[in-house]
Design a protein around this motif. Sequence first.
Motif, short mmCIF file in Angstrom:
data_model
loop_
_atom_site.label_atom_id
_atom_site.label_comp_id
_atom_site.label_asym_id
_atom_site.label_seq_id
_atom_site.Cartn_x
_atom_site.Cartn_y
_atom_site.Cartn_z
N MET A 94 9.22 9.35 3.23
CA MET A 94 8.12 10.21 3.69
C MET A 94 8.57 11.67 3.78
O MET A 94 9.76 11.96 3.90
CB MET A 94 7.64 9.76 5.07
N LYS A 95 7.56 12.55 3.75
CA LYS A 95 7.86 13.98 3.80
C LYS A 95 8.42 14.39 5.18
O LYS A 95 8.23 13.67 6.17
CB LYS A 95 6.61 14.81 3.46
N SER A 96 9.07 15.57 5.16
CA SER A 96 9.60 16.12 6.40
C SER A 96 8.46 16.30 7.42
O SER A 96 7.33 16.60 7.04
CB SER A 96 10.24 17.47 6.06
N LYS A 97 8.76 16.12 8.69
CA LYS A 97 7.81 16.27 9.82
C LYS A 97 6.89 15.06 10.00
O LYS A 97 5.98 15.09 10.84
CB LYS A 97 6.93 17.55 9.73
N THR A 98 7.11 14.02 9.18
CA THR A 98 6.33 12.78 9.39
C THR A 98 6.61 12.27 10.80
O THR A 98 7.75 12.26 11.26
CB THR A 98 6.74 11.71 8.36
N LYS A 99 5.53 11.85 11.48
CA LYS A 99 5.69 11.35 12.86
C LYS A 99 5.50 9.83 12.89
O LYS A 99 4.67 9.29 12.14
CB LYS A 99 4.64 11.99 13.77
N ILE B 289 0.83 -1.21 0.00
CA ILE B 289 0.00 0.00 0.00
C ILE B 289 0.87 1.26 0.00
O ILE B 289 2.04 1.23 0.36
CB ILE B 289 -1.03 0.02 1.15
N ASN B 290 0.24 2.36 -0.40
CA ASN B 290 0.95 3.63 -0.54
C ASN B 290 1.00 4.37 0.81
O ASN B 290 -0.01 4.90 1.27
CB ASN B 290 0.22 4.49 -1.59
N TRP B 291 2.15 4.40 1.41
CA TRP B 291 2.30 5.04 2.72
C TRP B 291 2.28 6.57 2.59
O TRP B 291 2.10 7.27 3.58
CB TRP B 291 3.61 4.61 3.39
N ASN B 292 2.52 7.06 1.39
CA ASN B 292 2.61 8.52 1.22
C ASN B 292 1.27 9.24 1.42
O ASN B 292 1.23 10.46 1.46
CB ASN B 292 3.18 8.87 -0.16
N LEU B 293 0.19 8.47 1.55
CA LEU B 293 -1.12 9.08 1.77
C LEU B 293 -1.32 9.46 3.25
O LEU B 293 -2.35 10.01 3.61
CB LEU B 293 -2.23 8.11 1.35
N TYR B 294 -0.34 9.13 4.08
CA TYR B 294 -0.51 9.30 5.53
C TYR B 294 0.48 10.32 6.12
O TYR B 294 1.56 10.53 5.57
CB TYR B 294 -0.36 7.95 6.24
#
Length: 206
Positions: free
Chosen positions: A167-172, A118-123
């Motif tokens: 993942m993008k910056s600030k991903t927790k 699955i696409n994790w970039n949606l989160y």
Amino acid sequence: MPEDNFKKIKTKFASKITVSDSEFDSLYPKHLREISKYQWSPVDVIREAADFLSENENSKVLDIGSGCGKFCHVASLSVEGKFHGVEERIHLHEAAVRVSVKLKLDSGLFFHANMKDINWNLYDSFYLFNPFYEHITNKNSIDETIPKKVSQYFVYLEIVKRKLQSMKSKTKVVTYNSFGGKMPSSYKRVRLEKRFESELEFWIKD
Ligand SMILES: C[S@@+](CC[C@H](N)C(=O)[O-])C[C@H]1O[C@@H](n2cnc3c(N)ncnc32)[C@H](O)[C@@H]1O
């Protein structure tokens, strides 16, 4: 489980009254309750993790290996945000959906899939409670429906690292009892707590 119990637990969360693990676990079928101590996150751990992972009602949080859905259920009842879970075992996925419906939750959404597909970039953020550990132990297993291989464990760890790195910056991220591997160096650990003999770690990407 009588409908009343779902209502009672919902009301307790809404009124910020403490709900014990045994009380919350009573919403799940007996065979799932029995493995809760080893396989499902405790209510207090979920509340703390969800509070960190979700910033507002639009935050999208993904539980990697969501089991019977306890993380998403408790999180949805505790804080604002959309809590999704991906689970490879169909019977656990179905149990999660059933409890979600009974709790009348529209923020707890579940996918039946392998996390690798699955696409994790949606989160915006992720929760991991040592999801692949069963590949390297014979103790307290959920069931034998998944072929267990030590080599699979290491393949999954690499997939998780690669996905987190992208993942993008600030991903927790919150890990409970780790995810099995070392977090990518772009993630800084901002908090560490000891909970039930396990480490609860809070991470933010640079
Ligand atoms: C330790 S349990 C944690 C359940 C839940 N996250 C919680 O904290 O209550 C790990 C779960 O991950 C699931 N799992 C393991 N490997 C997976 C994969 N590759 N894709 C999706 N789910 C997986 C297992 O079936 C199991 O339900």
